[in-house]
Design a protein around this motif. Sequence first.
Motif, mmCIF file in Angstrom:
data_model
loop_
_atom_site.group_PDB
_atom_site.id
_atom_site.type_symbol
_atom_site.label_atom_id
_atom_site.label_comp_id
_atom_site.label_asym_id
_atom_site.label_seq_id
_atom_site.Cartn_x
_atom_site.Cartn_y
_atom_site.Cartn_z
ATOM 1 N N VAL A 106 0.808 -1.077 -0.494
ATOM 2 C CA VAL A 106 -0.277 -0.299 0.215
ATOM 3 C C VAL A 106 0.817 1.086 -0.091
ATOM 4 O O VAL A 106 1.809 0.555 0.651
ATOM 5 C CB VAL A 106 -0.997 -0.319 1.290
ATOM 6 N N TYR A 107 0.430 2.283 -1.149
ATOM 7 C CA TYR A 107 1.472 3.113 -1.160
ATOM 8 C C TYR A 107 0.853 4.461 -0.410
ATOM 9 O O TYR A 107 -1.077 4.610 -0.481
ATOM 10 C CB TYR A 107 1.528 4.029 -2.716
ATOM 11 N N GLY A 108 0.536 5.639 0.135
ATOM 12 C CA GLY A 108 0.314 6.293 0.858
ATOM 13 C C GLY A 108 -0.773 5.581 2.175
ATOM 14 O O GLY A 108 -0.534 4.324 2.626
ATOM 15 N N ALA A 110 -5.253 6.631 -0.126
ATOM 16 C CA ALA A 110 -3.721 4.899 -0.504
ATOM 17 C C ALA A 110 -4.495 4.362 -1.693
ATOM 18 O O ALA A 110 -5.859 4.496 -2.269
ATOM 19 C CB ALA A 110 -4.299 4.539 1.057
ATOM 20 N N VAL A 111 -2.960 3.882 -2.192
ATOM 21 C CA VAL A 111 -3.037 3.699 -3.389
ATOM 22 C C VAL A 111 -2.506 1.232 -3.364
ATOM 23 O O VAL A 111 -1.798 1.371 -2.348
ATOM 24 C CB VAL A 111 -1.841 3.821 -4.565
ATOM 25 N N HIS A 112 -4.003 0.458 -3.263
ATOM 26 C CA HIS A 112 -3.301 -1.029 -2.946
ATOM 27 C C HIS A 112 -3.080 -1.037 -3.816
ATOM 28 O O HIS A 112 -3.391 -1.556 -5.308
ATOM 29 C CB HIS A 112 -4.550 -1.054 -2.618
ATOM 30 N N ALA A 113 -1.228 -1.157 -4.095
ATOM 31 C CA ALA A 113 -0.386 -1.512 -5.029
ATOM 32 C C ALA A 113 -1.405 -3.088 -5.428
ATOM 33 O O ALA A 113 -0.277 -3.867 -6.582
ATOM 34 C CB ALA A 113 0.749 -0.879 -4.922
ATOM 35 N N LEU A 114 -0.499 -3.690 -4.447
ATOM 36 C CA LEU A 114 -0.580 -5.204 -4.693
ATOM 37 C C LEU A 114 -1.070 -5.488 -3.748
ATOM 38 O O LEU A 114 -1.443 -4.938 -2.382
ATOM 39 C CB LEU A 114 1.148 -6.402 -4.710
ATOM 40 N N GLY A 116 1.219 -7.744 -17.754
ATOM 41 C CA GLY A 116 0.084 -7.231 -16.849
ATOM 42 C C GLY A 116 0.473 -5.651 -17.294
ATOM 43 O O GLY A 116 0.570 -5.100 -18.097
ATOM 44 N N ALA A 117 -0.661 -4.787 -16.997
ATOM 45 C CA ALA A 117 -1.326 -4.157 -18.392
ATOM 46 C C ALA A 117 -0.646 -2.642 -17.232
ATOM 47 O O ALA A 117 -0.020 -2.960 -15.823
ATOM 48 C CB ALA A 117 -2.411 -3.251 -18.616
ATOM 49 N N SER A 118 -0.070 -1.332 -17.600
ATOM 50 C CA SER A 118 0.098 -0.159 -17.015
ATOM 51 C C SER A 118 -0.134 -0.339 -15.812
ATOM 52 O O SER A 118 -1.881 0.037 -15.858
ATOM 53 C CB SER A 118 0.205 0.664 -18.118
ATOM 54 N N GLY A 119 0.406 -0.187 -14.929
ATOM 55 C CA GLY A 119 -0.902 0.177 -13.702
ATOM 56 C C GLY A 119 -1.170 -1.251 -12.951
ATOM 57 O O GLY A 119 -1.762 -1.629 -11.452
ATOM 58 N N SER A 120 -0.425 -1.493 -13.356
ATOM 59 C CA SER A 120 -0.976 -3.251 -12.616
ATOM 60 C C SER A 120 -0.769 -3.815 -11.358
ATOM 61 O O SER A 120 -0.795 -4.968 -10.339
ATOM 62 C CB SER A 120 -0.795 -4.575 -13.391
ATOM 63 N N GLY A 121 1.027 -3.068 -10.917
ATOM 64 C CA GLY A 121 1.497 -3.405 -10.048
ATOM 65 C C GLY A 121 2.737 -4.474 -10.559
ATOM 66 O O GLY A 121 3.957 -4.418 -9.252
ATOM 67 N N LYS A 122 3.308 -3.974 -11.162
ATOM 68 C CA LYS A 122 4.013 -5.028 -11.889
ATOM 69 C C LYS A 122 5.933 -4.336 -11.483
ATOM 70 O O LYS A 122 6.243 -5.221 -10.295
ATOM 71 C CB LYS A 122 4.860 -4.691 -13.523
ATOM 72 N N SER A 123 6.124 -3.608 -11.521
ATOM 73 C CA SER A 123 6.852 -2.471 -10.713
ATOM 74 C C SER A 123 7.044 -2.891 -9.490
ATOM 75 O O SER A 123 8.494 -2.808 -8.691
ATOM 76 C CB SER A 123 7.242 -0.914 -11.178
ATOM 77 N N THR A 124 6.248 -2.849 -8.558
ATOM 78 C CA THR A 124 5.801 -3.080 -7.493
ATOM 79 C C THR A 124 6.273 -4.209 -6.916
ATOM 80 O O THR A 124 7.196 -4.620 -5.964
ATOM 81 C CB THR A 124 3.847 -2.719 -6.792
ATOM 82 N N LEU A 125 5.814 -5.199 -7.769
ATOM 83 C CA LEU A 125 6.449 -6.520 -7.733
ATOM 84 C C LEU A 125 8.198 -6.693 -8.432
ATOM 85 O O LEU A 125 8.632 -7.559 -7.429
ATOM 86 C CB LEU A 125 5.326 -8.026 -8.236
HETATM 87 P P1 ADP Z 1 2.945 -0.906 -13.291
HETATM 88 O O1 ADP Z 1 4.334 -1.557 -12.857
HETATM 89 O O2 ADP Z 1 2.116 -2.643 -13.959
HETATM 90 O O3 ADP Z 1 2.733 0.110 -14.210
HETATM 91 P P2 ADP Z 1 3.170 -0.194 -10.996
HETATM 92 O O4 ADP Z 1 3.508 -1.683 -10.051
HETATM 93 O O5 ADP Z 1 3.489 0.535 -10.927
HETATM 94 O O6 ADP Z 1 2.451 -0.783 -12.352
HETATM 95 O O7 ADP Z 1 1.676 0.377 -9.837
HETATM 96 C C1 ADP Z 1 0.689 -0.096 -9.505
HETATM 97 C C2 ADP Z 1 -0.096 1.028 -8.572
HETATM 98 O O8 ADP Z 1 0.759 1.427 -7.635
HETATM 99 C C3 ADP Z 1 -0.846 2.470 -9.576
HETATM 100 O O9 ADP Z 1 -1.739 2.631 -9.717
HETATM 101 C C4 ADP Z 1 -0.081 3.572 -9.281
HETATM 102 O O10 ADP Z 1 -0.056 4.418 -9.736
HETATM 103 C C5 ADP Z 1 1.147 3.068 -7.809
HETATM 104 N N1 ADP Z 1 2.226 3.335 -6.944
HETATM 105 C C6 ADP Z 1 3.162 3.289 -7.890
HETATM 106 N N2 ADP Z 1 4.275 3.443 -7.251
HETATM 107 C C7 ADP Z 1 4.133 4.554 -6.411
HETATM 108 C C8 ADP Z 1 4.522 5.247 -5.424
HETATM 109 N N3 ADP Z 1 5.453 5.133 -5.257
HETATM 110 N N4 ADP Z 1 3.717 6.409 -4.618
HETATM 111 C C9 ADP Z 1 2.074 5.718 -4.848
HETATM 112 N N5 ADP Z 1 1.686 4.732 -5.388
HETATM 113 C C10 ADP Z 1 2.518 4.648 -6.157
#
Ligand code: ADP
Length: 261
Positions: free
Chosen positions: A21-23, A28-32, A49-58
């Motif tokens: 969870v970011y924030g 709050a954004v539930h990324a995973l 996964g599509a953009s915003g699906s949580g790939k970078s977070t994972l």
């Molecule tokens: P992807 O890589 O699949 O595009 P991300 O993992 O980057 O997805 O992002 C997943 C969600 O988390 C998105 O809604 C994104 O806006 C949000 N997010 C990613 N990083 C942050 C951050 N540092 N702070 C707040 N929200 C974030």
Amino acid sequence: MTAPEPARVPPVLDLRDVTKVYGTGETAVHALRGVSLTVERGDHVAIMGASGSGKSTLMNIIGCLDVPSAGRYLLDGVDVVGLGERDLATLRNRRIGFVFQSFNLIPRMTAQANVELPLAYGGLRGADRRRRALAALREVGLADRTRHEPSELSGGQQQRVAVARALVTAPTLLLADEPTGALDSASTADVLGVFDRLGRAGRTIVVITHEDDVAAHAKRIVRLVDGRIVEDVRREAVWCPLAAPAATRPHAAPPAPGEAG
Ligand code: ADP
Ligand code: MG
């Protein structure tokens, strides 16, 4: 008398109900939203996964660049949750070889010198560094380009140097984030050929990608929608996608409720 238990090799990745969870509060954004994933030695997995699906977070969590908000994560049997910055950095440096979209090579340094770089601080003798860097360059098919600088190499060759640099420390996991995102189709094929070869050689590879042709080279495809794994399928005959049968679905999950995003 019973025979001793054989020593069990832990999975390379073992994530259980990982959330991020970011924030806080209303923003709050539930990324995973509860990701469970096991990757055994020798597997070659594409996370899609599509953009915003949580790939970078994972990817950041798998790569020990960030920690989960909740859940468990064991890397190579080591419990990551609760480790401090220094221990995380050590774990990351020892066990993970990173490959990024932008190759991040040092200009005006030869391929050989770029690949030796991760070994430079390890107290390894110069001759050993050279030998190991050459072996890594050979593994990506660039033994004849060791003295070339990045500007003298194609995009695909530059990325292969970056792969060699990731392998030179003998990591448990090769973790690639959109490794062909900056490449034309010829260079993409070039780099995917290297991943195929490494996969067949038994390397453990996790590739984050949104490109189908990249995923088609993996042995297994994990699909993220809205912070959840909605599909986890294993492929056969990965090195010849055109001749491969349709992916089997041993444990595909139903799509997550709600909208993607
Ligand atoms: P992807 O890589 O699949 O595009 P991300 O993992 O980057 O997805 O992002 C997943 C969600 O988390 C998105 O809604 C994104 O806006 C949000 N997010 C990613 N990083 C942050 C951050 N540092 N702070 C707040 N929200 C974030
Ligand atoms: Mg991303």
